[in-house]
Design a protein around this motif. Structure first.
Motif, PDB file in Angstrom:
ATOM      1  N   ILE A  69       0.850  -1.192   0.000  1.00  0.00           N
ATOM      2  CA  ILE A  69       0.000   0.000   0.000  1.00  0.00           C
ATOM      3  C   ILE A  69       0.883   1.239   0.000  1.00  0.00           C
ATOM      4  CG2 ILE A  69      -0.201   0.082   2.539  1.00  0.00           C
ATOM      5  CD1 ILE A  69      -3.117   1.062   2.112  1.00  0.00           C
ATOM      6  N   SER A  70       0.443   2.254  -0.725  1.00  0.00           N
ATOM      7  CA  SER A  70       1.183   3.518  -0.744  1.00  0.00           C
ATOM      8  C   SER A  70       0.192   4.662  -0.888  1.00  0.00           C
ATOM      9  CB  SER A  70       2.205   3.528  -1.880  1.00  0.00           C
ATOM     10  OG  SER A  70       1.566   3.380  -3.135  1.00  0.00           O
ATOM     11  N   ARG A  71       0.681   5.844  -0.592  1.00  0.00           N
ATOM     12  CA  ARG A  71      -0.167   7.022  -0.693  1.00  0.00           C
ATOM     13  C   ARG A  71       0.617   8.187  -1.276  1.00  0.00           C
ATOM     14  NH1 ARG A  71      -2.399   8.269   5.003  1.00  0.00           N
ATOM     15  NH2 ARG A  71      -3.118  10.207   4.028  1.00  0.00           N
ATOM     16  N   ASP A  72      -0.087   9.075  -1.939  1.00  0.00           N
ATOM     17  CA  ASP A  72       0.493  10.297  -2.481  1.00  0.00           C
ATOM     18  C   ASP A  72      -0.367  11.437  -1.954  1.00  0.00           C
ATOM     19  OD1 ASP A  72       1.079  12.553  -4.058  1.00  0.00           O
ATOM     20  OD2 ASP A  72       1.744  11.298  -5.725  1.00  0.00           O
ATOM     21  N   ASN A  73       0.133  12.116  -0.933  1.00  0.00           N
ATOM     22  CA  ASN A  73      -0.668  13.180  -0.310  1.00  0.00           C
ATOM     23  C   ASN A  73      -0.904  14.351  -1.248  1.00  0.00           C
ATOM     24  OD1 ASN A  73      -0.916  11.708   2.041  1.00  0.00           O
ATOM     25  ND2 ASN A  73       0.680  12.825   3.135  1.00  0.00           N
ATOM     26  N   PHE A  74       0.044  14.614  -2.125  1.00  0.00           N
ATOM     27  CA  PHE A  74      -0.122  15.746  -3.043  1.00  0.00           C
ATOM     28  C   PHE A  74      -1.266  15.490  -4.024  1.00  0.00           C
ATOM     29  CE2 PHE A  74       1.050  19.560  -5.089  1.00  0.00           C
ATOM     30  CZ  PHE A  74       0.989  19.355  -6.463  1.00  0.00           C
TER      31      PHE A  74
END
Length: 122
Positions: A69-74
């Motif tokens: 799992i990963s996330r890109d806050n931008f």
């Protein structure tokens, strides 16, 4: 207005890979943990993986070592990279804000976005 739009599901071969994406909007994405839950046929909704704002990751035992799992806050996006897919990974996958091992699956699947369907063929 909170919106979560999941995509990337489809048919994969046993042992194959898929990457799910979730586009989030309408809430303070960068301060919330995000996660993926799934609903397998005839089974309860369960947490698959979650990632905190500090990028601490949690995985269900059944997917450890195979899913990331990963996330890109931008971009306000959450991803679930699924490798070495098994038949039992077939499910509808849902992106959920505030996800964590402490949040039971009850009520999570189908309460936010429409989910994305993953099928695995042998």
């Amino acid at each position: 207005q909170v919106q979560l739009v999941e995509s990337g599901g489809g048919l994969a071969q046993f042992g194959g890979s898929l990457t799910l994406s979730c586009a989030a909007s309408g809430f303070a994405f960068d301060v919330l943990a995000m996660g993926w839950y799934r609903q397998r046929p005839g089974l309860a909704c369960e947490l698959v993986a979650s990632v905190s704002p500090a990028v601490d990751r949690h995985y269900a035992d059944s997917v450890k070592g195979r899913f990331t799992i990963s996330r890109d806050n931008f971009k306000q996006m959450v991803y679930l990279e699924m490798d070495s897919l098994k038949l039992e990974d077939a499910a509808v996958y849902y992106c959920v804000p505030g996800a964590s091992p402490e949040v039971p699956g009850d009520g999570q699947c189908g309460s936010w976005g429409q989910g994305t369907h993953v099928s695995v063929s042998s």
